[in-house]
Design a protein around this motif. Structure first.
Motif, PDB file in Angstrom:
ATOM      1  N   HIS A 194      18.487  80.590  28.349  1.00 27.72           N
ATOM      2  CA  HIS A 194      17.148  80.252  28.811  1.00 27.72           C
ATOM      3  C   HIS A 194      16.088  80.344  27.747  1.00 27.72           C
ATOM      4  O   HIS A 194      14.938  80.604  28.061  1.00 27.72           O
ATOM      5  N   ALA A 204       4.864  86.379  39.676  1.00 30.92           N
ATOM      6  CA  ALA A 204       5.551  85.306  40.402  1.00 30.92           C
ATOM      7  C   ALA A 204       4.562  84.204  40.762  1.00 30.92           C
ATOM      8  O   ALA A 204       4.853  83.018  40.618  1.00 30.92           O
ATOM      9  N   LEU A 206       5.875  77.901  34.925  1.00 29.95           N
ATOM     10  CA  LEU A 206       6.398  78.498  33.693  1.00 29.95           C
ATOM     11  C   LEU A 206       7.922  78.594  33.727  1.00 29.95           C
ATOM     12  O   LEU A 206       8.530  78.682  34.793  1.00 29.95           O
ATOM     13  N   LEU A 207       8.526  78.586  32.555  1.00 35.03           N
ATOM     14  CA  LEU A 207       9.966  78.845  32.435  1.00 35.03           C
ATOM     15  C   LEU A 207      10.208  80.255  31.912  1.00 35.03           C
ATOM     16  O   LEU A 207      11.165  80.911  32.274  1.00 35.03           O
ATOM     17  N   ARG A 262      11.842  85.711  32.534  1.00 35.13           N
ATOM     18  CA  ARG A 262      12.399  84.370  32.700  1.00 35.13           C
ATOM     19  C   ARG A 262      12.265  83.924  34.138  1.00 35.13           C
ATOM     20  O   ARG A 262      12.258  84.736  35.061  1.00 35.13           O
ATOM     21  N   VAL A 263      12.206  82.615  34.327  1.00 33.47           N
ATOM     22  CA  VAL A 263      11.990  82.082  35.670  1.00 33.47           C
ATOM     23  C   VAL A 263      13.129  82.458  36.620  1.00 33.47           C
ATOM     24  O   VAL A 263      12.909  82.641  37.819  1.00 33.47           O
ATOM     25  N   ASP A 264      14.343  82.647  36.119  1.00 27.60           N
ATOM     26  CA  ASP A 264      15.430  82.994  37.045  1.00 27.60           C
ATOM     27  C   ASP A 264      15.244  84.407  37.614  1.00 27.60           C
ATOM     28  O   ASP A 264      15.594  84.657  38.767  1.00 27.60           O
ATOM     29  N   VAL A 309      12.732  83.797  40.350  1.00 28.89           N
ATOM     30  CA  VAL A 309      13.350  83.206  41.545  1.00 28.89           C
ATOM     31  C   VAL A 309      14.054  84.296  42.360  1.00 28.89           C
ATOM     32  O   VAL A 309      13.892  84.390  43.578  1.00 28.89           O
ATOM     33  N   ASP A 310      14.815  85.147  41.670  1.00 27.84           N
ATOM     34  CA  ASP A 310      15.495  86.236  42.373  1.00 27.84           C
ATOM     35  C   ASP A 310      14.489  87.155  43.049  1.00 27.84           C
ATOM     36  O   ASP A 310      14.697  87.615  44.164  1.00 27.84           O
TER      37      ASP A 310
END
Lengths: 482, 482
Positions: free
Chosen positions: A202, A254, A262-263, A279-281, A284-285
């Motif tokens: 990422h 968030a 954003l990434l 990081r965006v992941d 998301v979580d």
């Protein structure tokens, strides 16, 4: 991040199919073992049979082709006994990643099946931020050994992440990033990256820092590949960027990720020194976890349940909110006891009173949900709160007139008693006003007191609208019906 | 994606502060206009005053520094009148983006304030996929003109996106991607990108296609910058990748993004031709929207409300679920009417019966929530459903024994009547069994019928546990208490 097979097929179907095949293999194995056991073969010889070994090999072969997240899904969908059978067949170098991917409840069952050495070797492969995520579930002794096995920098990082609250940006952060200086050319950066090889997962941007690690800007890979290699990093990098502090709320981060698409974003300390990135992941979580927690709490559950956990364990997860609901239900229905004389005289009240109480709860929940949401989005401030209150009271009056009339007519229709109809209508109107006031007051007060306005609001509100609903309806009936 | 000021400050505080300043400017302006109006200055001269113009300029200056998403936030936090005053001061080239960023309810107020030409010029700047997102809210005539203004490719794309369901991958897709061929070197790709200039937002990978647009693989920018420029794309690209079809469920795509930590993924048709890509920010919005919708529905709201919408408009948003709740409440309380004779004889039943009904609703909701979640995660299959049912019934029996005893003792304590205590305990146990059965059956049946198991389950469930709770408790009392 993807693997051979998840590749060329459609992930969801593919996963369900794999689960199906593994379940079938497990069942076949069980069936054959049962037959052999009937022939009095002892258990330890059983697992030595060729047949057993063939099945194990077939399952293992399936698992080896899967992504760690896919294996996590399969483990979650299996009852505990079969889950552990599969878990023992997983390649041990995926163990750490899978422990991260499963839900908290399932992780517990997996960890309790591992001895300290296995746990240690599984967690040693992980990054510092990932170890921090697992830390609450690891036995003290494993954690201790793990800390000793880390180098100075990693240990310091781990300890500093663990020192921050779970809802802070620090808890979402990771440390795998690439930093560069601003006084080199893009060509030099490209050569450096090629020499360095593989970039961390990422990586969408490089962080530009000075010799003291103070963040100066970011250089996105997009800009790196589209600009002339002779240009300096300082000319091409973005200086205006969204960044976070270690102690910022994860929820605010968030919202910023959503707002600015954003990434990844840098995290700095209060001296503006680069500490890590989000990081965006991870975001998301976080969003998924947060929304799950709220929905579970609204349904009266303390936490996510392993759907195959034992009855006793699940019951404990459910008792906290059940007990609270029982206490409030008991308290609100004691109001009815006060009016027993009235009920004996006009027994119709017994079947009408739950309706007055119920519609109060329903409308109050509508109001409180909108207030909770608006608070979460930061839309409520001293400038507009008065308008909001007036609007909600206005709706309560409108609803009270409309639904009060409907219910009044229904009561009259059922019992052919005009006074009873009027009491029903009046009580509905008044209870809807109570509901609106409580639906506004409870979340606003909880927010003011620094409590999460989402959790518990509904229980408190229903207790109030039930109790007041009974009181208003039976009180009006006592006053006017005889 | 970020702008000058959001830059060097902390986004959330920064936003609230900007909102505060704009609100203050609006109030100051209003106050001064009120003073001038008292001095009998007519409205149209008022807006010509120097003071008025100074205020407008000050607000405009603040707005010009903001990101479109920030302006969207500020518009949402303002009451309608002030919202439109600010809206008219926004730079018109941001109009389209802001319309995309605000919530559906607020978008409606903004669009209703714009004439067709303004709308057309605002939407013409948008990408095809963005126009598709706005399409449901645009007046027919604007949509028609917009379609005519597009080139052939864009019009075809727009029409094809609009033909797919809102919950399909096609609805989340965008078309701004860079495609390359596999038989060129990375050096050629880099030169092509430099000549091309700026890459589309969120480009983390390039899509490798053949001459028929059939997807062959992807080349991430990470790999592009770390590999030797002499290598061929075919040697460096990833061939195993997660991709989606146009008609895949958006929900499945979201799970895949979470599972494999994706940033973007290609979308292909059934001939494996590249159609577009899905970006993680579209997935984040989808997850947030979906979870919001479910929570709003659970609270009895049809859709998101503009917190400053009129009373009448809001009331309509709330009446659908209120009406359904009233009907079910009415139906379930008719059970009580049947037992009026019993209640007149033992009036204590009136204050105990809501507790039996209530605890049934609470436990049933716990069960149904876990089933709904497990269905959404794909964890329930024919292999494990029996275990789940046995587990939930086991918990119901355990809960029934524990809480039944507690309630039985409380009833005995209050009324010193052993039989009443026993009836209370027995009714609680039975109603918890009913609740578990309904908590399992309703979501499973809805899922089997292809309905969303999350929506409406709670209303149906509560109606059943209320009605059955009253029936079981009053029925047992009628049988055993005299």
């Amino acid at each position: 991040m993807t693997q051979a097979d998840s590749a060329t097929t459609h992930p969801e179907e593919y996963l369900r199919q794999h689960l199906q095949e593994i379940v079938e293999l497990l069942h076949k194995q069980k069936l054959e073992e049962a037959i052999l056991q009937q022939q009095k073969m002892p258990r330890h010889e059983l697992v030595e049979t060729l047949l057993h070994k063939q099945h194990q090999a077939a399952i293992k072969q399936k698992l080896d082709k899967l992504h760690s997240a896919d294996i996590a899904y399969i483990l979650e969908a299996l009852p505990v006994e079969e889950r552990l059978a599969v878990w023992n067949l997983v390649q041990s170098d995926l163990d750490g990643q899978i422990l991260l991917d499963v839900s908290d409840a399932v992780r517990e069952t997996l960890i309790s099946d591992m001895d300290p050495e296995e746990l240690l070797s599984a967690t040693e492969q992980l990054d510092t931020d990932e170890i921090a995520d697992l830390a609450p579930d690891l036995p003290e002794e494993v954690m201790q050994e793990l800390l000793e096995s880390l180098n100075d920098q990693s240990r310091r990082r781990l300890e500093s992440v663990l020192a921050y609250e779970e809802d802070s940006v620090a808890a979402l952060m990771d440390f795998s990033m690439v930093t560069i200086r601003e006084d080199v050319t893009l060509g030099v950066v490209l050569r450096y990256l090629r020499r360095r090889g593989e970039l961390p997962e990422h990586t969408d941007k490089l962080f530009v820092v000075d010799e003291n690690d103070v963040l100066k800007g970011v250089l996105s890979l997009r800009r790196l590949v589209t600009h002339n290699p002779d240009k300096l990093v300082a000319e091409v990098m973005a200086r205006d960027l969204v960044y976070f502090h270690l102690d910022d709320y994860a929820e605010d981060a968030a919202r910023a990720f959503e707002r600015y698409d954003l990434l990844s974003a840098p995290v700095v300390d209060h001296g503006h020194k680069l500490q890590g990135r989000v990081r965006v992941d991870a975001i998301v979580d976080f969003i998924r976890r947060k929304s799950d927690q709220q929905r579970l709490a609204e349904a009266g559950l303390l936490e996510e349940e392993d759907i195959f956990s034992g009855v006793w364990k699940s019951a404990k997860n459910r008792w906290f909110w059940l007990a609270i609901n029982l206490v409030t239900a008991f308290a609100s229905t004691r109001v009815i006891g006060v009016f027993e004389d009235t009920i004996v005289k006009i027994v119709a009240l017994a079947s009408l009173m739950p309706i007055v109480a119920g519609i109060g709860g329903n409308t109050g929940n509508q109001t409180s949900m909108l207030i909770v949401r608006s608070l979460a989005l930061g839309l409520i401030n001293s400038g507009n709160i008065k308008r909001l209150i007036i609007k909600e009271l206005g709706i309560a009056v409108l609803n009270g007139l409309v639904w009060g009339s409907v219910l009044g007519l229904l009561a009259y229709g059922l019992y052919r008693n005009v006074d009873l109809g009027l009491v029903m209508a009046g009580a509905t109107l008044l209870n809807l006003l109570v509901a609106a006031i409580m639906g506004l007051a409870i979340p606003l007060a909880r927010d003011r007191l620094g409590l999460d306005p989402a959790v518990g609001t509904s229980v408190l509100l229903t207790a109030m609208t039930d109790g007041m609903g009974f009181f208003i309806f039976l009180g009006l009936a006592t006053l006017f019906l005889y």
